[in-house]
Design a protein around this motif. Structure first.
Motif: not given
Length: 204
Positions: A117, A120, A123, A132, A135
């Motif tokens: 993880w 983000d 955020s 998130q 990517e």
């Protein structure tokens, strides 16, 4: 609103709720509008049942029904839900949270290198950051999520009136029910979540 801490999982955004009201009147409430729009989801037999009423009100106060929610969930958690057991009807709080590899004890971390993880970057939190999936999908990723289910047998629940002469009384009942639940979720689950994903991660 209360500041986030290692043991604060949810909080009520009542000031924001009033600010976002349509009319600016003292009793106007964004949460109230959602409640009245979803009243058909509250069964007649559940209107005086404290647990069933709370589950209904909580489902409206939190995403995805309200976003941002009347009840805010700490950004690094995936969800905090209330439900009733399908086996015996008891009230249960369900907390879902991403678990990063570094929060696990050394002996149970992945035995090979994989992506985890990530924070983000979009955020905008005043505390813990939302997580998130990476990517960059070009390398293997192992995403772990924990679900903590805790019975709420010892909780004190707000008793709703069951019939409301005016909408404001329904809204007041719902606000009292979720505010009481917020206090008890933080008190009963906060330390357990902190030991899973906080500084003491992996040290139950």
């Amino acid at each position: 609103m209360t500041d986030w801490s290692a043991t604060t999982l949810v909080r009520v955004a009542d000031d924001y709720d009033r600010k976002m009201g349509d009319t600016g009147a003292p009793l106007d409430s964004r949460f109230g509008r959602y409640l009245t729009q979803n009243l058909d989801g509250l069964w007649e037999e559940d209107r005086k049942d404290p647990a069933a009423f709370l589950v209904w009100a909580w489902s409206i106060a939190t995403p995805p029904t309200m976003s941002p929610g009347y009840v805010r969930v700490r950004p690094d958690l995936a969800a905090v839900r209330l439900t009733q057991s399908q086996y015996d009807g008891r009230l249960v709080v369900v907390i879902e949270t991403p678990v990063q590899h570094g929060q696990l004890a050394q002996g149970v971390r992945p035995p090979y290198t994989v992506r985890d993880w990530e924070t983000d970057r979009y955020s905008h939190s005043d505390g813990p950051q939302a997580l998130q999936a990476p990517e960059d999908e070009s390398k293997p990723t192992l995403l772990l999520t924990a679900t903590l289910r805790l019975p709420a047998d010892s909780w004190t629940l707000h008793q709703p009136a069951g019939t409301w002469a005016v909408e404001e009384l329904l809204i007041d009942d719902a606000k009292q029910a979720v505010a009481l639940a917020v206090q008890q979720i933080n008190a009963s689950a906060g330390h357990q979540v902190a030991k899973l994903i906080g500084d003491e991660g992996g040290h139950w």
